[in-house]
Design an enzyme around this catalytic site. Structure first.
Site, PDB file in Angstrom:
ATOM      1  CD  GLU A 214      18.418 144.857  88.719  1.00  0.00           C
ATOM      2  OE1 GLU A 214      19.716 145.146  88.349  1.00  0.00           O
ATOM      3  OE2 GLU A 214      17.635 145.117  88.357  1.00  0.00           O
ATOM      4  CE  LYS A 215      14.399 144.041  98.217  1.00  0.00           C
ATOM      5  NZ  LYS A 215      13.727 143.012  99.046  1.00  0.00           N
ATOM      6  CG  HIS A 249       8.813 143.607  82.833  1.00  0.00           C
ATOM      7  ND1 HIS A 249       8.729 144.447  83.950  1.00  0.00           N
ATOM      8  CD2 HIS A 249       8.251 142.686  83.052  1.00  0.00           C
ATOM      9  CE1 HIS A 249       8.521 143.314  85.123  1.00  0.00           C
ATOM     10  NE2 HIS A 249       8.250 142.242  84.472  1.00  0.00           N
ATOM     11  NE  ARG A 305      16.336 151.284  71.484  1.00  0.00           N
ATOM     12  CZ  ARG A 305      15.765 151.272  72.701  1.00  0.00           C
ATOM     13  NH1 ARG A 305      14.671 152.567  72.840  1.00  0.00           N
ATOM     14  NH2 ARG A 305      15.299 151.349  73.538  1.00  0.00           N
TER      15      ARG A 305
HETATM   16  P1  ADP Z   1      14.212 146.430  78.732  1.00  0.00           P
HETATM   17  O1  ADP Z   1      15.751 146.443  78.795  1.00  0.00           O
HETATM   18  O2  ADP Z   1      13.269 144.986  78.073  1.00  0.00           O
HETATM   19  O3  ADP Z   1      13.490 147.348  78.843  1.00  0.00           O
HETATM   20  P2  ADP Z   1      14.677 146.729  82.068  1.00  0.00           P
HETATM   21  O4  ADP Z   1      16.039 146.409  82.677  1.00  0.00           O
HETATM   22  O5  ADP Z   1      14.561 148.431  81.063  1.00  0.00           O
HETATM   23  O6  ADP Z   1      14.704 145.620  80.494  1.00  0.00           O
HETATM   24  O7  ADP Z   1      13.369 146.775  82.655  1.00  0.00           O
HETATM   25  C1  ADP Z   1      12.069 147.234  81.855  1.00  0.00           C
HETATM   26  C2  ADP Z   1      11.367 147.162  83.273  1.00  0.00           C
HETATM   27  O8  ADP Z   1      10.652 146.102  84.154  1.00  0.00           O
HETATM   28  C3  ADP Z   1      11.235 148.675  83.975  1.00  0.00           C
HETATM   29  O9  ADP Z   1      10.571 149.940  83.721  1.00  0.00           O
HETATM   30  C4  ADP Z   1      11.054 148.117  85.369  1.00  0.00           C
HETATM   31  O10 ADP Z   1       8.969 147.978  85.892  1.00  0.00           O
HETATM   32  C5  ADP Z   1      10.906 146.278  84.762  1.00  0.00           C
HETATM   33  N1  ADP Z   1      12.132 146.149  86.265  1.00  0.00           N
HETATM   34  C6  ADP Z   1      13.282 146.062  85.967  1.00  0.00           C
HETATM   35  N2  ADP Z   1      14.405 145.691  86.771  1.00  0.00           N
HETATM   36  C7  ADP Z   1      13.220 145.689  88.069  1.00  0.00           C
HETATM   37  C8  ADP Z   1      13.740 145.819  89.266  1.00  0.00           C
HETATM   38  N3  ADP Z   1      15.079 145.471  89.681  1.00  0.00           N
HETATM   39  N4  ADP Z   1      12.691 145.775  90.757  1.00  0.00           N
HETATM   40  C9  ADP Z   1      11.041 146.228  90.157  1.00  0.00           C
HETATM   41  N5  ADP Z   1      10.889 146.147  88.499  1.00  0.00           N
HETATM   42  C10 ADP Z   1      12.029 146.123  88.340  1.00  0.00           C
END
Ligand code: ADP
Length: 463
Positions: A214-215, A249, A305
């Protein structure tokens, strides 16, 4: 009325004893909620957690296996056996461990017990980030630009998808979690290597090589919406949180509500989340996570959850989220409507981790001295005490410091005061780092993005 109670009995499950399939602060938190609802509790532990304080306060306490999580807190058969031996009618999975494991939710129900969470099929749909994205798109929830299908193998097709999205892109594991299994790709010549590395990581860590693209949003905030649903077609959202303060993250500080987002901007997003819940027949608590950039929301994933940061919403909404979750699993009709939900004041949560404040390496050992803050608007969720031995086997979270005050500025001042009154000796913690962060001017102003903390740490290191 009669119809409601009949429905309630049929759809719900009556139980009076709950096995808590978790450890640490969340085991304490769930145990409290159970007792307040008049339910008996069963605590479980690994060999490393035999001395855990929540073992002493539970009605039964069983050691289910060795210290390694795979052989204890992730051992489904051992947990089900413990539930049978202790006479539990329900299992609360907490967060982490088996909380988002659809096979476990299914096994619990097949054993004739209640899984305190959504159905196995909701977990399976939302646990796979690709199918979650598809379900959300169908429910009219805005998503991050990019296909809602897994990446194919052909290099040329992958290149075309990246070009269509536009660099930078992010490669993510469909089964990823905990901030792992994702890689940013700034330009085309780094694409294939990033895919190969992430695929291998996904295969090893999550048991599935499925990836999507994704972007990569360059300056978003992480905003999430808490929902609670019953089994009778009722769902509400309990407001929003900002969890942009992240390192690798992973969330470090959370707050509710998210600063500077006008109600007319967030309202339609909250309602779309509620609609999505009704559409997929969701039950219990859940969180829709979004990235928010330039006034627009983009769905990234749903957590099916209870979340670590649920207390900030409890303090601003006045709803006991854990009790509401348990009551929903018992088949009760949700006792609040959207009109009842309000947001009072502002709350912050700091995750206190047993780790070096400079290197962030985990720090195990015995807590030789502990002083915890108290006072108006201060809450501490923890399982540790002076003399507690922090084990190297599990997550480094040892306490959550949560504050609530009428305004964001007052809540920040309260957190500074609470952090000043928190003393943990014998192990290293991130408290010095949190104290410095709560003195930062940009954070005090609010609305910092998901990259802010890493940049702040870099500047601090360079200074
Ligand atoms: P996880 O399930 O490991 O927590 P997430 O999909 O919730 O993963 O993403 C965790 C973090 O990663 C987000 O809060 C953000 O900081 C970063 N992130 C995820 N997707 C993107 C994106 N498309 N662009 C920029 N940052 C992203």
């Amino acid at each position: 009325m009669l119809e409601t109670s009949e429905h309630s009995a049929a759809a719900g499950h009556r139980f009076d004893t709950v096995l808590i399939a978790n450890r640490g602060e969340i085991a304490v938190r769930i145990q409290r909620a159970c007792r307040e609802l008049g339910l008996k509790t069963v605590a479980i532990c690994s060999e490393a957690d035999r001395e855990a304080p929540y073992g002493k306060t539970a009605d039964s306490f069983l050691c289910i296996g060795p210290s390694t999580a795979a052989k204890s807190y992730l051992n489904q058969d051992a947990i089900l056996l413990a539930a049978r031996l202790a006479g539990a009618g329900a299992i609360h999975p907490g967060y982490g461990f088996l909380s988002e494991n659809a096979a476990f939710a299914d096994a619990v129900e097949k054993a004739g017990l209640t899984f305190i969470g959504p159905t196995a099929s909701s977990i399976a749909t939302m646990g796979d980030k690709i199918s979650a994205k598809r379900a959300m798109k169908m429910a009219g929830v805005p998503c991050v630009p990019g296909p809602d299908t897994a990446l194919p193998d052909e290099p040329a097709t992958i290149e075309r998808i990246a070009l269509e999205i536009g660099y930078p892109v992010i490669i993510k594991a469909a089964g990823g979690g905990g901030g792992r299994g994702m890689r940013v790709v700034p330009k085309a010549d780094l694409l294939h290597e990033a895919i190969a590395l992430t695929r291998e990581e996904a295969r090893k860590a999550f048991g599935s090589p499925s990836l999507y693209m994704e972007k990569f949003l360059e300056h978003p905030r992480h905003i999430e919406i808490q929902v609670i649903c019953d089994d009778h077609g009722n769902a509400v959202w309990l407001g929003h949180r900002d969890c942009s303060m992240q390192r690798r993250h992973q969330k470090v500080v959370e707050e509710a509500p998210a600063a500077g987002i006008a109600p007319d901007i967030i309202q339609p997003v909250g309602l779309a989340c509620v609609q999505a819940c009704l559409q997929i027949g969701y039950r219990g608590v859940g969180t829709f996570e979004f990235l928010y950039e330039d006034g627009a929301f983009y769905f990234i994933e749903m957590n099916t959850r209870l979340q670590v940061e649920h207390p900030v919403t409890e303090l601003t909404s006045g709803v006991d989220i854990v009790q509401a979750q348990i009551r929903a699993a018992q088949g009760h009709v949700l006792d609040l409507t959207q009109g009842d939900v309000t947001c009072e004041g502002h709350a912050f949560e700091c995750r206190i981790n047993a780790e070096d404040p400079e290197t962030f390496l985990p720090s195990a050992g015995v807590v030789t001295h502990l002083a915890l803050p108290a006072g108006p608007g201060i809450r501490v969720d923890t399982h540790i005490h002076a003399g507690y031995k922090v084990s190297p086997y599990y997550d480094s979270l040892i306490a959550k410091l949560i504050v609530h005050a009428p305004t964001r500025a007052e809540a920040m001042a309260r957190m500074r005061e609470a952090l000043a009154g928190t003393e943990v000796e014998g192990i290293s913690t991130n408290i010095p780092f949190l104290r410095a962060l709560f003195k930062d001017g940009a954070f005090a102003q609010g609305e910092t993005d998901i990259h802010y903390l890493e940049q702040w740490l870099k500047l601090r290191r360079a200074a």
